[in-house]
Design an enzyme around this catalytic site. Structure first.
Site, PDB file in Angstrom:
ATOM      1  N   ASP A   1     -12.716  32.937   9.621  1.00 48.96           N
ATOM      2  CA  ASP A   1     -11.486  32.250   9.995  1.00 48.96           C
ATOM      3  C   ASP A   1     -10.902  31.553   8.763  1.00 48.96           C
ATOM      4  OD1 ASP A   1     -13.880  30.766  10.193  1.00 48.96           O
ATOM      5  OD2 ASP A   1     -13.049  29.383  11.644  1.00 48.96           O
TER       6      ASP A   1
ATOM      7  N   GLU B   1     -18.708  25.678  -0.583  1.00 47.77           N
ATOM      8  CA  GLU B   1     -18.678  26.558   0.585  1.00 47.77           C
ATOM      9  C   GLU B   1     -18.283  27.978   0.205  1.00 47.77           C
ATOM     10  OE1 GLU B   1     -16.064  26.627   4.743  1.00 47.77           O
ATOM     11  OE2 GLU B   1     -15.282  25.675   2.931  1.00 47.77           O
TER      12      GLU B   1
END
Length: 521
Positions: free
Chosen positions: A294, A478
């Site tokens: 996403d 991340e």
């Protein structure tokens, strides 16, 4: 545009999402953009009983000079980001830094927060970091790879027990232990976690978690009353040849609480441009969130236009490879239980799915595995690293694997590792970004077919990028910009996050594999 939920104040065993619990207050806060990140208020903890807060809100909101931000700060506690007070030591190695990070990223069992969205878990667990203060489903498998390298097998067991607890409580593993995630899951990696844990605990681990794997399988394979070619129900699609494949889905079709204003705005844009009902757009957005990607142009009809998102029309190759592995693991577990009938049944299911993966996902013209748009009855246009999952699960033939390897080298390999896709859409799961879980999937997939040279190149580039960024900033991120290693990754609905669970895990596993090969070599 969307139905306004009536506030509900039932406590105890019921887990209520904040948009249902706070109704108009929740919508007003999220629409006002008091917080840059919509997740902030979704995670807020009330300082009084929600019913009293709502009563006061209705009394005060229409008064002259009412300050919504002040009201929220008075009646809610806002959670800090993980690592907000952690000071890294850049003189250490990355491995030493990660060893110090594990305790910081580990949460202990919680008690129920009255009116908060966090679902308490019974055992300790590792969170990703940054804004992600809860246990995330597919993240945790890659985190566990590193925990195993760190000798933290007991913590892996705790985390698997927490996932088993979520399955027992809700019938599936939600995206994370938040009430607003209870309508969707994430890529089903639980069986891989169980297999990883069994490497230390023995085959009885498969038997112990067999009921949980079975229940998760039943969740993903819920067929309802569907019949007929390309008929659908939740996460399954019936195909003309009698096979059943899976898609991503969400049981709700409203804006996500953790990204509320973003979904409202995209729903409005899709309706204005394409007359797409906002409820349909929200369903597609939520399904893409279940995928873990996403967001990515992978889910768009027009690769540059988020408003064309149509996730639930797509059969994803990676999801169906994961379901194949779950079927194989169930077959093995039933064999250990000496249940011959179910062992053979799941071997048959796995064999059928393996055939369907070749039929519906191998694009002979591209010589690469693609997602399949069952509405168009053709491959999607998106060429992504999801096409490497059949190598990870040893589903490709050797000629197919060679073609995939060549495609990866030609189209995805950059100076810092592998791109997620070739498209620069502005979304975070597209170029120029690279993500730890996909680096590992491809690395292991290449190793499975003895493509050691390119796997070593990938490992050197990815580990080198992480080392470089840590030396520069002291952070484990991340995601990374693998095209220009002097730039930070971008895109997405939030600032880049640090911590970071799956980056730590893949780094340690890949680094140790590299060291082992050097010693052997």
């Amino acid at each position: 545009m969307y139905p306004l939920a009536e506030p509900s104040f039932t406590y105890g065993h019921t887990h209520i999402s904040p948009e249902d619990l706070y109704g108009s207050l929740f919508q007003d806060v999220q629409n006002s953009s008091i917080f840059e990140d919509s997740k902030t208020f979704a995670d807020a903890v009330p300082l009084q009983e929600p019913a009293l807060i709502m009563e006061k809100y209705h009394q005060e909101k229409d008064r002259s000079g009412f300050d919504l931000a002040g009201f929220v700060n008075e009646y809610f506690r806002i959670s800090a980001h993980i690592l907000s007070t952690f000071e890294p030591d850049r003189s250490q190695s990355v491995t030493e830094h990660i060893e110090k990070l594990w305790p910081v990223l580990t949460r202990q069992p919680e008690s129920q927060e009255l009116g908060g969205s966090l679902i308490p878990l019974p055992e300790p667990y590792v969170v990703p970091g940054g804004r992600f203060r809860e246990i995330y489903y597919w993240d945790s498998y890659f985190t566990m790879l590193g925990l195993k390298e760190s000798g933290k097998t007991e913590l892996i067991g705790h985390m698997i027990n927490n996932f088993a607890y979520l399955i027992e409580s809700f019938g599936f593993i939600p995206t994370a232990n938040r009430t607003y995630y209870l309508s969707r899951s994430q890529p089903p990696f639980f069986s891989l976690m169980v297999k990883l844990y069994s490497e230390a605990g023995g085959k009885q681990i498969l038997k112990k978690y067999l009921p949980h794997m079975q229940r998760e399988y039943d969740y993903w394979m819920d067929a309802g009353d569907t019949k007929g070619d390309f008929s659908t129900h939740r996460r399954i699609v019936n195909l003309p040849d009698g096979n059943i494949l899976n898609r991503y889905w969400d049981d709700k079709c409203t804006p996500r609480p953790e990204s509320y204003i973003e979904d409202v705005e995209l729903g409005h844009e899709a309706f204005t441009k394409y007359k797409a009902p906002p409820e349909d757009t929200c369903r597609h957005i939520r399904a893409a969130a279940e995928s873990g990607w996403d967001f990515s142009s992978r889910w768009f009809a027009d690769e540059n236009d988020f408003a064309t998102v149509h996730t639930t029309d797509i059969l994803p190759v990676d999801l169906n490879c994961l379901m194949y592995f779950l079927e194989k693991t169930l077959a093995e577990a039933y064999q250990l239980e000496e249940n011959t009938e179910l062992h053979e049944a799941y071997e048959t299911k796995a064999a059928r799915r393996a055939g369907a993966i070749q039929t519906y996902f191998w694009d002979a013209s591209k010589r690469y595995y693609m997602d399949y748009d069952f509405k168009k009855r053709d491959f999607t246009e998106a060429v992504t690293l999801a096409g490497a999952f059949p190598l990870f699960f040893k589903l490709a033939s050797r000629p197919q694997a060679r073609f995939v390897k060549a495609y990866i080298r030609l189209s995805f390999m950059k100076s810092g590792g592998l791109l997620t896709s070739k498209i620069k859409s502005g979304q975070q799961w597209d170029a120029p970004n690279g993500w730890a879980p996909l680096q590992w999937i491809v690395y292991k997939g290449l190793r499975n077919y003895d493509f050691h040279q390119i796997a070593d190149e990938l490992s050197a580039e990815w580990l080198g990028l992480i080392d470089k960024e840590f030396k520069h900033s002291g952070r484990m991120l991340e995601k990374y910009n693998v095209s220009d290693t002097n730039l930070i990754a971008g895109g997405g609905e939030y600032e880049i996050q640090e911590g970071f669970g799956w980056t730590n895990g893949v780094y340690l596993r890949m680094k140790n594999k590299k060291l082992l090969r050097t010693l052997e070599g």
